[in-house]
Design a protein around this motif. Structure first.
Motif, short mmCIF file in Angstrom:
data_model
loop_
_atom_site.label_atom_id
_atom_site.label_comp_id
_atom_site.label_asym_id
_atom_site.label_seq_id
_atom_site.Cartn_x
_atom_site.Cartn_y
_atom_site.Cartn_z
N THR A 66 0.83 -1.20 0.00
CA THR A 66 0.00 0.00 0.00
C THR A 66 0.87 1.26 0.00
OG1 THR A 66 -1.76 -1.18 1.17
CG2 THR A 66 -1.82 1.22 1.25
N GLU A 67 1.93 1.23 0.80
CA GLU A 67 2.84 2.38 0.84
C GLU A 67 3.54 2.61 -0.49
OE1 GLU A 67 5.68 2.62 4.09
OE2 GLU A 67 4.35 1.37 5.31
N LEU A 68 3.93 1.53 -1.15
CA LEU A 68 4.69 1.66 -2.41
C LEU A 68 3.81 1.89 -3.63
CD1 LEU A 68 7.37 -1.11 -1.81
CD2 LEU A 68 7.72 1.37 -1.82
N LEU A 69 2.52 1.61 -3.52
CA LEU A 69 1.63 1.75 -4.68
C LEU A 69 1.61 3.18 -5.23
CD1 LEU A 69 -0.37 0.52 -6.65
CD2 LEU A 69 -2.18 0.92 -4.95
N GLY A 70 1.54 4.16 -4.37
CA GLY A 70 1.54 5.56 -4.83
C GLY A 70 2.79 5.91 -5.61
N ARG A 71 3.93 5.45 -5.12
CA ARG A 71 5.19 5.72 -5.83
C ARG A 71 5.22 5.00 -7.18
NH1 ARG A 71 9.36 8.82 -2.90
NH2 ARG A 71 8.39 9.07 -0.87
N ALA A 72 4.73 3.76 -7.17
CA ALA A 72 4.70 3.00 -8.43
C ALA A 72 3.79 3.67 -9.45
CB ALA A 72 4.24 1.57 -8.16
N ARG A 73 2.68 4.24 -8.99
CA ARG A 73 1.80 4.98 -9.90
C ARG A 73 2.52 6.19 -10.49
NH1 ARG A 73 -3.23 4.52 -5.90
NH2 ARG A 73 -4.36 2.83 -6.91
N CYS A 74 3.28 6.87 -9.67
CA CYS A 74 4.05 8.03 -10.16
C CYS A 74 5.03 7.62 -11.24
CB CYS A 74 4.80 8.70 -9.00
SG CYS A 74 3.73 9.59 -7.86
N VAL A 75 5.71 6.48 -11.02
CA VAL A 75 6.66 5.98 -12.03
C VAL A 75 5.91 5.61 -13.30
CG1 VAL A 75 8.29 4.14 -12.58
CG2 VAL A 75 8.34 5.20 -10.32
N ARG A 76 4.80 4.89 -13.16
CA ARG A 76 4.00 4.52 -14.33
C ARG A 76 3.57 5.76 -15.10
NH1 ARG A 76 -1.93 2.82 -13.35
NH2 ARG A 76 -1.82 5.00 -12.69
N ASP A 77 3.07 6.76 -14.39
CA ASP A 77 2.61 7.99 -15.04
C ASP A 77 3.75 8.71 -15.74
OD1 ASP A 77 0.13 7.32 -14.05
OD2 ASP A 77 0.16 8.82 -12.44
N ALA A 78 4.93 8.69 -15.12
CA ALA A 78 6.10 9.33 -15.74
C ALA A 78 6.52 8.59 -17.01
CB ALA A 78 7.26 9.38 -14.75
N VAL A 79 6.46 7.27 -17.00
CA VAL A 79 6.80 6.48 -18.19
C VAL A 79 5.79 6.74 -19.30
CG1 VAL A 79 7.02 4.14 -19.11
CG2 VAL A 79 8.09 4.71 -16.94
N VAL A 80 4.51 6.79 -18.97
CA VAL A 80 3.47 7.08 -19.96
C VAL A 80 3.69 8.47 -20.56
CG1 VAL A 80 0.99 7.51 -20.25
CG2 VAL A 80 1.77 5.48 -19.02
N ALA A 81 3.98 9.45 -19.72
CA ALA A 81 4.25 10.81 -20.20
C ALA A 81 5.47 10.83 -21.11
CB ALA A 81 4.44 11.76 -19.03
N PHE A 82 6.51 10.09 -20.75
CA PHE A 82 7.72 10.00 -21.57
C PHE A 82 7.38 9.42 -22.95
CE2 PHE A 82 11.29 7.51 -23.12
CZ PHE A 82 12.33 8.43 -23.07
N GLU A 83 6.58 8.34 -22.97
CA GLU A 83 6.20 7.73 -24.25
C GLU A 83 5.40 8.70 -25.11
OE1 GLU A 83 4.13 4.30 -22.74
OE2 GLU A 83 5.89 3.02 -22.96
N ARG A 84 4.45 9.39 -24.49
CA ARG A 84 3.65 10.37 -25.24
C ARG A 84 4.52 11.48 -25.81
NH1 ARG A 84 -0.54 10.96 -20.91
NH2 ARG A 84 -1.84 9.16 -21.23
N ASN A 85 5.46 11.95 -25.01
CA ASN A 85 6.37 13.00 -25.45
C ASN A 85 7.16 12.55 -26.67
OD1 ASN A 85 7.09 15.61 -24.95
ND2 ASN A 85 8.15 15.19 -23.05
N ALA A 86 7.67 11.34 -26.62
CA ALA A 86 8.45 10.80 -27.74
C ALA A 86 7.59 10.67 -28.99
CB ALA A 86 9.06 9.46 -27.36
N VAL A 88 4.92 12.47 -29.77
CA VAL A 88 4.65 13.81 -30.28
C VAL A 88 5.87 14.33 -31.04
CG1 VAL A 88 4.29 16.21 -29.58
CG2 VAL A 88 2.89 14.40 -28.59
N MET A 89 7.05 14.06 -30.52
CA MET A 89 8.27 14.50 -31.21
C MET A 89 8.36 13.88 -32.59
SD MET A 89 10.94 14.25 -28.08
CE MET A 89 12.34 15.14 -28.73
#
Length: 141
Positions: A66-86, A88-89
């Protein structure tokens, strides 16, 4: 942590936690239950932390999970944002073929330098170079 962490394991962890189990996560992600389970076990092994409490076929987030789930979501969201950015480029990248017409004299003396710098700046653009000394009216095509 001696083994490297695989980003896919984090995604699987988040998907299983949010879906409430591997069966529901499989339906959402189209990743097999076996793969999801293997990813979660691998993540637990690398971290040395039990993320889920297992009771038969049921999975319940452990307190540490439960404690690590929030951090894992942040990492997932960052990876998704990275993919979207690439993506768009790539979509905004200039590409295609351009036909350029110039006189023989100009083409023989200046085109090679211009073409080299253009190719360096825009590698996805192909240039069709037409050397022609005839008069052309661009307005009349």
């Amino acid at each position: 942590m001696s083994d490297p962490l695989d980003w896919r394991w984090l995604r699987s962890f988040v998907e299983v936690a949010e879906a409430g189990g591997t069966s529901a996560a499989e339906q959402k992600t189209r990743i097999s239950q076996a793969t999801l389970s293997r990813h979660v076990r691998s993540l637990e092994g690398v971290l040395g932390v039990m993320l889920f409490e297992r009771s038969g076929r049921n999975l319940v987030l452990s307190p540490r999970g439960t404690e690590l789930l929030g951090r894992a979501r942040c990492v997932r969201d960052a990876v998704v944002a990275f993919e979207r950015n690439a993506q768009v480029m790539l979509q905004n990248e200039e590409r295609g073929t351009v036909r350029v017409t110039m006189t023989n004299g100009f083409g023989l003396h200046f085109a090679h330098e211009w073409l080299a710098s253009l190719k360096e700046e825009l590698p996805e653009v192909d240039v069709e170079l037409v050397l022609d000394d005839s008069e052309v009216n661009l307005l009349l095509r």
